[in-house]
Design a protein around this motif. Structure first.
Motif, PDB file in Angstrom:
ATOM      1  N   CYS A  79       5.470 -11.888  -2.055  1.00 41.79           N
ATOM      2  CA  CYS A  79       6.439 -12.982  -2.211  1.00 41.79           C
ATOM      3  C   CYS A  79       7.362 -13.063  -1.004  1.00 41.79           C
ATOM      4  CB  CYS A  79       7.269 -12.783  -3.482  1.00 41.79           C
ATOM      5  SG  CYS A  79       6.376 -13.088  -5.023  1.00 41.79           S
ATOM      6  N   ARG A  80       7.833 -11.923  -0.560  1.00 43.86           N
ATOM      7  CA  ARG A  80       8.753 -11.884   0.578  1.00 43.86           C
ATOM      8  C   ARG A  80       8.090 -12.443   1.839  1.00 43.86           C
ATOM      9  NH1 ARG A  80      13.402  -9.172   0.922  1.00 43.86           N
ATOM     10  NH2 ARG A  80      12.919  -7.777  -0.821  1.00 43.86           N
ATOM     11  N   GLN A 127       7.674 -16.273   1.560  1.00 45.95           N
ATOM     12  CA  GLN A 127       8.978 -16.928   1.625  1.00 45.95           C
ATOM     13  C   GLN A 127       9.505 -16.924   3.051  1.00 45.95           C
ATOM     14  OE1 GLN A 127      10.444 -18.388  -1.207  1.00 45.95           O
ATOM     15  NE2 GLN A 127      11.641 -19.376   0.406  1.00 45.95           N
ATOM     16  N   GLU A 159       7.571 -19.573   5.008  1.00 51.64           N
ATOM     17  CA  GLU A 159       8.016 -20.919   4.645  1.00 51.64           C
ATOM     18  C   GLU A 159       9.381 -21.232   5.259  1.00 51.64           C
ATOM     19  OE1 GLU A 159       7.996 -21.557   0.468  1.00 51.64           O
ATOM     20  OE2 GLU A 159       5.873 -21.069   0.223  1.00 51.64           O
ATOM     21  N   ASP A 160      10.313 -20.284   5.132  1.00 49.64           N
ATOM     22  CA  ASP A 160      11.655 -20.503   5.671  1.00 49.64           C
ATOM     23  C   ASP A 160      11.617 -20.696   7.175  1.00 49.64           C
ATOM     24  OD1 ASP A 160      12.603 -20.249   3.116  1.00 49.64           O
ATOM     25  OD2 ASP A 160      13.365 -18.207   3.380  1.00 49.64           O
TER      26      ASP A 160
END
Length: 364
Positions: free
Chosen positions: A238-239, A242, A245-246
């Motif tokens: 997940c990290r 994310q 994406e960021d």
């Protein structure tokens, strides 16, 4: 491996024929484990260290295998977990004394997500040449069914990594992978569209590094070990997505000065990781990445939450803690491996960092 040899190997490794059968029935849908089984089938001129295991065991739940490496090729371990039917986790911590190369033949489409703290890995596709996986990096690779490749581990390297092999559908559904949120290059890899594009590499962040270290150093056994592995694996994946994406959405089309500086700071981190035994001076690192010392110190602290010196020392002590798990190495040898000429200096630095002497940590 000959069929009779493989039968003996699977019986001893998986705790008997009945236990092995239960494990295989559990994994037949996605067949990810066969990536590891296929290590033992082709190219027997390059036998795996797995063939001469001193110890191998599988948990009662049938989802964890520990493979101890202890021969002229490597010293250390691989540990394989299957938290669920779509995911295989491989924890690797080993010192490779010799160059190692193994041909791998995936029997299904597989997405491999790899986090490398240290070690030198290469992946060679016959028709596309060799891809080098850098230290202090995370990477994503899509391998199509029956597209074999050679996995290489370099001589005299300490491989410390966490790898996830995921069935594509399991990744897409379980982690809400939305192609519009990723750069085009990564989209092509994640969805296996472009055969020419095999690997997407992303600098490992301090938070990811902490997750990886927690997995490699977890003290738990049994069900708690399995649960902890599953939770931390999900957190790490997940990290990563994310972060990607960021980074993608805040990166403008035209590279800004701010983005350029961030890239240079990550390059400085890579240099420090690769030369942790004998780190260059701050002035040398600044020169190599094209920043002045003041800017490097300021941006490094802002990015990683620690000074350059603290980062180097923390990484060096973490490597020392890993090496202490190898009972074949004396404390003096561990000190030398992490760049200390005098064991006394190493012992003092280790105690200051962890609060205990190296021999106490080793006993624990």
């Amino acid at each position: 491996m000959k069929s009779t040899e493989f039968a003996e190997w699977k019986d001893t490794t998986f705790g008997g024929k009945d236990h092995y059968s239960r494990f295989m029935n559990y994994t037949d849908d996605y067949d990810i484990l066969r990536i590891y089984q296929s290590f033992n089938e082709p190219e027997r001129s390059n036998p795996l260290p797995f063939d001469t295991l001193d110890n191998a065991d599988i948990s009662e739940e049938g989802d964890s295998v520990v493979l101890d490496l202890n021969d002229e090729v490597a010293t250390g371990y691989w540990e394989l977990f299957r938290p669920n039917r779509g995911l295989l986790v491989c924890l690797t911590d080993g010192i490779y004394h010799q160059e190692y190369m193994q041909k791998i033949h995936p029997q299904h489409d597989i997405i491999t997500i790899r986090f490398v703290l240290s070690g030198k890995l290469s992946i060679t596709f016959d028709e596309r040449g060799t891809l080098h996986i850098p230290q202090a990096s995370s990477s994503i690779m899509f391998t199509h069914q029956d597209r074999e490749f050679d996995l290489g581990i370099h001589k005299s390297c300490h491989l410390s990594s966490v790898t996830f092999h995921v069935h594509p559908k399991a990744l897409y559904s379980n982690f809400q992978i939305d192609q519009d949120k990723f750069p085009q290059h990564l989209q092509d890899i994640l969805f296996g569209r472009a055969v020419k594009k095999h690997l997407y590499s992303f600098p490992i962040t301090p938070d990811m590094m902490n997750n990886v270290m927690e997995l490699l150093k977890m003290p738990y056994v049994g069900v708690r070990r399995r649960k902890f592995t599953e939770a931390k694996s999900v957190e790490l994946i997940c990290r990563l997505f994310q972060e990607i994406e960021d980074d993608f959405h805040k990166t403008p089309v035209v590279t800004t000065t701010e983005h350029s500086i961030k890239a240079r700071v990550y390059e400085a981190q890579r240099i420090l990781v690769e030369s942790y035994k004998n780190p260059p001076t701050l002035a040398e690192v600044a020169r190599r990445v094209g920043l002045n010392r003041t800017s490097l110190c300021k941006e490094f602290k802002a990015t990683f939450g620690t000074t350059v010196f603290e980062f180097c020392q923390r990484y060096r002590m973490s490597k020392a803690q890993e090496l202490l798990q190898d009972r074949n190495l004396s404390i003096s040898q561990v000190a030398n491996e992490v760049g200390y000429d005098y064991p006394g200096n190493f012992t003092a630095a280790f105690k200051k960092h962890f609060g205990d002497l190296p021999k106490v940590i080793r006993k624990a």
